[in-house]
Every structure is written in structure tokens, then in C-alpha cells.
Scaffold this motif. Structure first.
Motif, mmCIF file in Angstrom:
data_model
loop_
_atom_site.group_PDB
_atom_site.id
_atom_site.type_symbol
_atom_site.label_atom_id
_atom_site.label_comp_id
_atom_site.label_asym_id
_atom_site.label_seq_id
_atom_site.Cartn_x
_atom_site.Cartn_y
_atom_site.Cartn_z
ATOM 1 N N MET A 1 76.222 57.326 27.326
ATOM 2 C CA MET A 1 76.615 56.059 26.746
ATOM 3 C C MET A 1 77.803 56.291 25.812
ATOM 4 S SD MET A 1 74.654 53.342 24.220
ATOM 5 C CE MET A 1 73.139 53.560 25.042
ATOM 6 N N VAL A 2 78.790 55.405 25.902
ATOM 7 C CA VAL A 2 79.911 55.406 24.974
ATOM 8 C C VAL A 2 79.547 54.458 23.843
ATOM 9 C CG1 VAL A 2 82.326 54.723 24.644
ATOM 10 C CG2 VAL A 2 81.646 55.871 26.744
ATOM 11 N N GLU A 3 79.654 54.923 22.600
ATOM 12 C CA GLU A 3 79.393 54.086 21.435
ATOM 13 C C GLU A 3 80.575 54.197 20.487
ATOM 14 O OE1 GLU A 3 75.308 54.039 19.744
ATOM 15 O OE2 GLU A 3 75.070 55.844 20.986
ATOM 16 N N PHE A 4 81.025 53.043 19.967
ATOM 17 C CA PHE A 4 82.083 53.066 18.973
ATOM 18 C C PHE A 4 82.064 51.779 18.160
ATOM 19 C CE2 PHE A 4 84.134 51.178 22.657
ATOM 20 C CZ PHE A 4 84.964 50.183 22.144
ATOM 21 N N THR A 5 82.743 51.829 17.031
ATOM 22 C CA THR A 5 82.930 50.647 16.197
ATOM 23 C C THR A 5 84.313 50.104 16.478
ATOM 24 O OG1 THR A 5 81.452 51.466 14.479
ATOM 25 C CG2 THR A 5 83.058 49.796 13.821
ATOM 26 N N ALA A 6 84.372 48.817 16.825
ATOM 27 C CA ALA A 6 85.661 48.158 17.067
ATOM 28 C C ALA A 6 86.175 47.604 15.747
ATOM 29 C CB ALA A 6 85.498 47.045 18.089
ATOM 30 N N ARG A 7 87.289 48.153 15.292
ATOM 31 C CA ARG A 7 87.901 47.674 14.061
ATOM 32 C C ARG A 7 88.979 46.628 14.358
ATOM 33 N NH1 ARG A 7 85.684 52.319 13.082
ATOM 34 N NH2 ARG A 7 84.566 52.621 11.160
ATOM 35 N N SER A 8 89.266 46.446 15.638
ATOM 36 C CA SER A 8 90.169 45.394 16.091
ATOM 37 C C SER A 8 89.507 44.726 17.295
ATOM 38 C CB SER A 8 91.528 45.983 16.478
ATOM 39 O OG SER A 8 92.398 44.983 16.952
ATOM 40 N N PHE A 9 89.370 43.404 17.243
ATOM 41 C CA PHE A 9 88.765 42.674 18.356
ATOM 42 C C PHE A 9 89.159 41.213 18.252
ATOM 43 C CE2 PHE A 9 85.739 42.724 14.895
ATOM 44 C CZ PHE A 9 85.299 41.412 14.822
ATOM 45 N N GLY A 10 89.077 40.521 19.389
ATOM 46 C CA GLY A 10 89.412 39.111 19.349
ATOM 47 C C GLY A 10 89.299 38.429 20.691
ATOM 48 N N PHE A 11 89.626 37.152 20.665
ATOM 49 C CA PHE A 11 89.619 36.282 21.840
ATOM 50 C C PHE A 11 90.877 35.439 21.778
ATOM 51 C CE2 PHE A 11 88.652 31.908 23.349
ATOM 52 C CZ PHE A 11 88.533 32.187 24.694
ATOM 53 N N GLU A 12 91.554 35.288 22.921
ATOM 54 C CA GLU A 12 92.748 34.451 22.943
ATOM 55 C C GLU A 12 92.969 33.848 24.317
ATOM 56 O OE1 GLU A 12 96.468 36.392 22.159
ATOM 57 O OE2 GLU A 12 96.240 37.806 23.783
ATOM 58 N N GLU A 13 93.698 32.754 24.321
ATOM 59 C CA GLU A 13 94.181 32.165 25.567
ATOM 60 C C GLU A 13 95.667 32.451 25.634
ATOM 61 O OE1 GLU A 13 94.583 27.997 28.063
ATOM 62 O OE2 GLU A 13 93.434 28.017 26.202
ATOM 63 N N ASP A 14 96.071 33.166 26.673
ATOM 64 C CA ASP A 14 97.480 33.482 26.890
ATOM 65 C C ASP A 14 98.019 32.490 27.915
ATOM 66 O OD1 ASP A 14 99.935 34.520 27.787
ATOM 67 O OD2 ASP A 14 99.280 36.584 27.479
#
Length: 133
Positions: A1-14
Motif C-alpha cells: 500500500m502507498v500511503e502519504f499526506t497530500a499537502r496540495s489538493f483540489g478540485f477544478e473545472e478546466d
């Protein structure tokens, strides 16, 4: 399993590329482990269907796979994605990825709403089980 903390994340409409996209990156500057999940903002045409492009796509490290999430589970601020072995092999990731979102609660909520919108689109065979959304 890959585990990490996302310090950058988001949702957008391009609007230019006609996609909805959620993304996570391990580092605040967009580096480290990066995973994007995209879907078109328009209905797939016959050619898209014939080419297998009528689903969301996973993008990581320059590799792309259409469909492939078997299960997406939310527990608080954590996301666990279980992918098919084919998707994991294509993306060169483990089949199970656990991501802790490190950011404001409002941004976390926007991310999870966006993720549901992206994954719940396209051919029904590729829509994952969604838990905790």
C-alpha cells in the motif's frame, strides 16, 4: 500500500480542456507522489466509446489509465483508493493508495464532492463502489 499526506489538493473545472479534475500531491509545491483523476465535461461520442475514453482517467507520473478505481472510501480526511491490478500496473503504483488530506476543512469537503462527481461518470462498469461520501 502507498500511503502519504497530500499537502496540495483540489478540485477544478478546466473549461479550456473541457475536464473536471481532482488532484493530490504529496508536497505543497506539487511534487512527490501526484495523482490526478479527470473526466470530460461533455457526453462521450461514439468514437470516445469505441476507444474506451468514456470514463474518468487516472494520471500519475506521465502515465494514464481510463477507469480502474474499484473502490473509493472516505474516512474523515483520508481517502483510500483500491485500483484494479491493470490500473496499478499502468500507473506504477500499488493497487491500494491511502491519502491523508492536510488542509482546511472547507477545501477537504470541496475535494471529496469533486471526487464523487468525477468518479460517478462514464461507463457504468468503471464506476467504483463509493464508501463514506
Amino acid at each position: 500500500m502507498v500511503e502519504f499526506t497530500a499537502r496540495s489538493f483540489g478540485f477544478e473545472e478546466d473549461e479550456d480542456d473541457e475536464v473536471l479534475e481532482v488532484g493530490v500531491a504529496e508536497s505543497a509545491d506539487g511534487g512527490g507522489v501526484v495523482l490526478l483523476i479527470q473526466r470530460a465535461t461533455y457526453d462521450p461520442d461514439e468514437q470516445d466509446v469505441n476507444l474506451g475514453l468514456d470514463s474518468y482517467c487516472l494520471v500519475s507520473d506521465g502515465r494514464t489509465h481510463y477507469g480502474g478505481v474499484v473502490r473509493a472510501a472516505r474516512v474523515g480526511e483520508e481517502l483510500q483508493l483500491d485500483m484494479s491490478s491493470e490500473a496499478a500496473d499502468t500507473l506504477d503504483l500499488d493497487a491500494r493508495v491511502r491519502i491523508r488530506l492536510d488542509g482546511p476543512e472547507e477545501q477537504v469537503e470541496v475535494f471529496f464532492r469533486g471526487l464523487r462527481t468525477v468518479l460517478d461518470w462514464g461507463r457504468s462498469a468503471d464506476r467504483p463502489e463509493m464508501v463514506g461520501f
